[in-house]
Design an enzyme around this catalytic site. Structure first.
Site, mmCIF file in Angstrom:
data_model
loop_
_atom_site.group_PDB
_atom_site.id
_atom_site.type_symbol
_atom_site.label_atom_id
_atom_site.label_comp_id
_atom_site.label_asym_id
_atom_site.label_seq_id
_atom_site.Cartn_x
_atom_site.Cartn_y
_atom_site.Cartn_z
ATOM 1 N N TYR A 117 -2.633 2.240 -4.328
ATOM 2 C CA TYR A 117 -3.481 1.433 -3.437
ATOM 3 C C TYR A 117 -2.555 0.565 -2.583
ATOM 4 C CZ TYR A 117 -6.511 -2.210 -1.660
ATOM 5 O OH TYR A 117 -7.155 -3.082 -0.829
ATOM 6 N N ASP A 135 6.046 -1.197 -2.079
ATOM 7 C CA ASP A 135 4.970 -2.143 -1.822
ATOM 8 C C ASP A 135 4.908 -3.081 -3.022
ATOM 9 O OD1 ASP A 135 2.625 -3.513 -1.605
ATOM 10 O OD2 ASP A 135 1.375 -1.785 -1.121
HETATM 11 C C1 PLP Z 1 0.005 -3.205 -3.839
HETATM 12 C C2 PLP Z 1 -0.911 -3.764 -2.789
HETATM 13 N N1 PLP Z 1 -0.687 -3.477 -1.504
HETATM 14 C C3 PLP Z 1 -1.463 -3.969 -0.513
HETATM 15 C C4 PLP Z 1 -2.548 -4.776 -0.808
HETATM 16 C C5 PLP Z 1 -3.408 -5.318 0.305
HETATM 17 O O1 PLP Z 1 -3.211 -6.679 0.446
HETATM 18 P P1 PLP Z 1 -4.310 -7.576 1.228
HETATM 19 O O2 PLP Z 1 -5.515 -7.585 0.365
HETATM 20 O O3 PLP Z 1 -3.657 -8.908 1.359
HETATM 21 O O4 PLP Z 1 -4.531 -6.927 2.544
HETATM 22 C C6 PLP Z 1 -2.834 -5.068 -2.138
HETATM 23 C C7 PLP Z 1 -3.998 -5.884 -2.505
HETATM 24 O O5 PLP Z 1 -4.475 -5.884 -3.601
HETATM 25 C C8 PLP Z 1 -1.989 -4.555 -3.160
HETATM 26 O O6 PLP Z 1 -2.214 -4.835 -4.452
#
Ligand code: PLP
Length: 428
Positions: free
Chosen positions: A154, A248
């Site tokens: 995700y 990420d």
């Molecule tokens: C690993 C990861 N990447 C990206 C995101 C997206 O972040 P945002 O909700 O600040 O857009 C999340 C949110 O849970 C996440 O856990």
């Protein structure tokens, strides 16, 4: 301890009047359980309008790592607010983002030292993808515009980030086949999946800009853990086939898995890293995409066309940067990683007995993340309500009940959370 949960009163005036104009997150608006009206937060507590105080097991989607309303962050934001809440970042520079970029460059491993600020995690991922695609364009290779990403992954809710998230089992399954096509495969965690990825790259490396992965923990896709060996393997493949590796760390960054960053634990240095969530200690929406020297060098040119054409209006927001700098102060001054280790041990102690309960598929803990995975959860709303009745805020999703508390949570508060999980799962 949590107040009497039987206390109920009429919601405040702002609630009913405003709610009918609000579109809630991840909710079928027609059937969604109404949200709980909150009036205050402090430490690991959420104070409801009717006076009830819930112990928070999630730290607001794991952003509030120092607990809510930490005085050091609050004072830094207040000071900044008096001087300058925001000024555009085009043609102007100011102290807080420059100081923050320098501190992040020092904290991050290797030569991850060029910081691009944005507003949210999803946008940080979009920026990372754009950087990776343009890295190749700037090198004269237009064909590399796809990404390899992983089942269970995700990366956010914007369309680019959705397209590298698990499109079949994930929350965006409705859009399957409608988004830009990337290559979503099994994480290489055994011989067969390693061989499959190697074969795929042999055939497709010419199309691939980069590999994107949540290192060590796939969060919103099911709180699934993997070993550092998987990340070492990805680094080796990225080097072998000359594709970029993007970590990420929006979930895992800033101590959540037990080290400052998951890449540190894995001893793997990606080419690009994304950070958000705990970056401001849960105070303001903010994010960073940090590039290595190799990536940045592909943009460094006399040719204006090789510039990264990105610049959010609120880029490097002064309040958010002040909060982030104050949050880093707290990581420096206070024993956060030690606290994470203590929480980890308490989570194992408190959650492991759930394994013996009916319907429990797995119990796992990494750093300050505790997970009880159920065979299935039939009624999420009912389960969430049961936790509120127990005086805690815990919000299961899919088939997982998870805890990602603030690192500053008191031992008795953490015990109240694990006791509530045990009790509610046992009653289930
Ligand atoms: C690993 C990861 N990447 C990206 C995101 C997206 O972040 P945002 O909700 O600040 O857009 C999340 C949110 O849970 C996440 O856990």
């Amino acid at each position: 301890m949590a107040d009497d949960t039987s206390k109920k009163s009429t919601p405040p005036g702002w609630y009913a009047g405003g709610l009918k104009h609000i579109w809630l997150p991840y909710a079928q608006m027609k059937t969604a359980t109404p949200p709980l009206p909150v009036v205050r937060t402090h430490g690991s507590r959420i104070v409801l309008a009717d006076g009830r105080e819930l112990i928070d097991g999630i730290a607001s989607w794991w952003t509030a790592c120092h607990g809510y309303n930490h005085p050091h962050i609050r004072q830094a934001v207040e000071r900044q607010l008096a001087d300058m809440p925001h000024v555009m970042f085009g043609g102007l520079a100011h102290e807080q983002p420059l100081m923050l970029a320098k501190r992040l460059a020092v904290l991050l491993p290797g030569d991850l030292n060029r910081v691009f600020f944005s507003d949210s995690g999803s946008v940080a991922v979009e920026v990372a993808m754009k950087m990776a695609m343009q890295y190749w364009i700037n090198r004269g290779v237009k064909a590399r515009h796809q990404f390899i990403a992983f089942k269970g992954g995700y990366h956010g809710d914007t369309t680019g980030a959705m397209a590298v998230s698990d499109g079949e089992d994930g929350m965006h399954a409705l859009f399957a086949g409608l988004l830009p096509q990337h290559v979503i495969v099994d994480l290489p965690d055994d011989e067969a999946s390693e061989a499959a990825l190697d074969k795929l790259l042999t055939q497709r490396a010419g199309d691939i800009a980069g590999i994107i992965v949540e290192p060590l923990v796939q969060g919103a896709g099911g709180m699934k853990f993997h070993d550092a060996a998987v990340l070492k393997h990805l680094r080796a493949l990225a080097d072998k086939y000359d594709v970029l590796l993007i970590f990420d760390e929006i979930f895992t960054g800033f101590g959540r898995t037990g080290t400052n960053f998951a890449c540190e634990a894995a001893q793997v240095i990606p080419d690009i890293i994304t950070l958000s969530k705990a970056l401001t200690g849960g105070t303001l929406g903010f994010a960073a995409t940090v590039a290595s020297r190799k990536v940045f060098d592909a943009f460094w040119s006399d040719d204006p066309k090789k510039a990264l054409m990105h610049g959010p209006s609120y880029m490097a927001n002064a309040l958010a940067c002040a909060a982030a700098n104050a949050s880093l102060d707290l990581f420096e001054r206070e024993p956060r990683l030690q606290q994470v280790a203590t929480i980890s041990a308490a989570l194992v102690l408190g959650l492991e007995p759930c394994r013996a309960l009916r319907g429990v598929k797995d119990v796992r803990v990494m750093g300050a993340i505790g997970v009880v995975e159920m065979e299935r959860i039939d009624n999420l709303d009912a389960l969430r309500a049961r936790f509120v009745e127990e005086g805690v805020f815990i919000r299961p999703f899919g088939n997982v009940i998870y805890l990602t508390p603030a690192f500053t949570i008191a031992a008795d508060e953490l015990k109240a959370l694990t006791d509530a999980v045990m009790k509610v799962v046992a009653d289930n």
